[in-house]
Design an enzyme around this catalytic site. Structure first.
Site, PDB file in Angstrom:
ATOM      1  N   PHE A  73       0.832  -1.218   0.000  1.00 40.22           N
ATOM      2  CA  PHE A  73       0.000   0.000   0.000  1.00 40.22           C
ATOM      3  C   PHE A  73       0.861   1.261   0.000  1.00 40.22           C
ATOM      4  O   PHE A  73       0.326   2.367   0.068  1.00 40.22           O
ATOM      5  CB  PHE A  73      -0.875   0.061   1.266  1.00 40.22           C
ATOM      6  N   TYR A 141      -0.247   9.750 -11.219  1.00 42.03           N
ATOM      7  CA  TYR A 141      -0.585   8.779 -10.177  1.00 42.03           C
ATOM      8  C   TYR A 141      -1.074   7.476 -10.818  1.00 42.03           C
ATOM      9  O   TYR A 141      -0.552   6.389 -10.549  1.00 42.03           O
ATOM     10  CB  TYR A 141      -1.646   9.378  -9.238  1.00 42.03           C
TER      11      TYR A 141
END
Ligand code: UDP
Length: 331
Positions: A73, A141
């Site tokens: 993550f 991103y």
């Protein structure tokens, strides 16, 4: 099971850590606290502060514990920031993953669950997005996550590292026990930002664009409860450990809400008026992102438990009311 969660002190990672420890797994969290909070790592998980790019630290961690599974993550995740500083995204996200995969391979740890995003799809004409929808990211991103997915896929081919990639749509809400929740500084996500108005931390909401080709001109997103998202991770882990095929799943609720609809829902829920202003479009924002979650439902048997927005808003509201300044002891 021994599990390493890289980036487990962040909003989403911490919710997965909690479900993993609730299911009696031995969880080690590695996080540099750039955006996470040590307090978000609930006991009995072990917290190690450090950077995923630090290979000597990774070697030490992998020497001390023999891991069955790694969850990833540890990534920067703001569309807006990535448009301004793409190199930060390619460096942190992509090089961090490469270091992790290198060490996984060195220690023969062959199972990874990877946190990806609907941002890999970009602006698609398809109303509902399947895993086969073409990926043309609209911002660095999303591009960095797409690159990371591809790196993992090549490591599968070359080193037999097995993976599940989970492409999240918009994750919101908080764990129902009320101990962990969303605390980004600064906050950029819609639901926590809207809640700041009834919490008297903000006077109005700026809607980024009302001239999109959507039902009311504002952007449309698919919101999934963070607790349902966490459940999907545990199912994905069991699936891989049963020796099943590496693959990619979308996770969403298959329903799209416009930004205006979210604001109206929060007004309804809190009974407080939320003044709005219309601003210009936020660079890099796709007009609409709605998931088809048919594949994950069919293959993993995952079904969202919290299917309406009220459950998401209710849990987020309780977290914010009880933690008006977020986590207390760290940044
Ligand atoms: N949004 C907005 N005003 C805000 C924050 C977000 O209009 O103050 C919009 C944003 O443009 C996007 C949607 O709300 O289309 C969801 O944004 P968020 O940052 O929560 O998630 P994203 O879809 O960008 O990952």
């Amino acid at each position: 099971m021994n599990i390493l969660v890289v980036g487990g002190a962040g909003y989403i990672g911490s919710h997965i850590v909690k479900q993993l420890t609730d299911s009696n797994h031995n969880v080690i969290v590695l996080d540099n606290l750039q955006t996470g909070h040590a307090e978000a790592v609930t006991k009995p998980a072990t917290f190690i502060k450090g950077n995923v790019k630090d290979k000597s630290l990774l070697r030490k961690i992998f020497t001390e514990t023999s891991f069955d599974v790694v969850f990833h993550f540890a990534a920067n995740s703001s569309v807006e920031e990535s448009m301004k500083d793409p190199l930060l995204y390619f460096d942190n996200n992509v090089s961090g993953l490469i270091a992790l995969l290198e060490i996984m391979n060195e220690f023969a740890v062959k199972t990874i669950i990877f946190s990806s995003t609907a941002a890999v799809y970009g602006d698609t004409p398809e109303e509902v997005i399947t895993e086969d929808t073409v990926t043309i990211p609209k911002n660095p991103y999303g591009e960095s996550k797409r690159m990371m997915e591809q790196i993992i896929q090549w490591c599968h081919t070359a080193y037999n590292i097995n993976y599940v990639v989970l492409r999240y749509f918009n994750v919101a809400g908080a764990d129902l026990a009320g101990i962990i929740g969303e605390d980004h500084r600064p906050e950029t996500h819609l639901i926590p930002i809207v809640l700041q108005v009834p919490l008297e931390k903000r006077e109005f909401i700026t809607i980024f664009g009302n001239d999109y080709d959507t039902k009311d001109g504002t952007t449309v997103r698919d919101y999934v409860h963070v607790v349902d998202l966490a459940t999907a991770h545990l199912l994905a882990m069991d699936y891989l450990l049963e020796g099943k095929e590496s693959t990619i799943f979308n996770i969403g609720s298959s329903t799209g809400f416009s930004t205006l609809e979210i604001i109206n829902k929060v007004e309804e829920y809190t009974g407080k008026k939320i003044p709005i202003r219309y601003g210009s479009r936020r660079e890099g924002d796709p007009h609409s992102l709605i998931a088809s979650s048919k594949k994950i439902e069919a293959v993993l048997g995952w079904k969202p438990h919290y299917t309406d927005l009220d459950a998401i808003i209710d849990s987020a509201w309780k977290w914010h009311i009880n933690h008006p300044d977020g986590y207390e002891n760290d940044c």
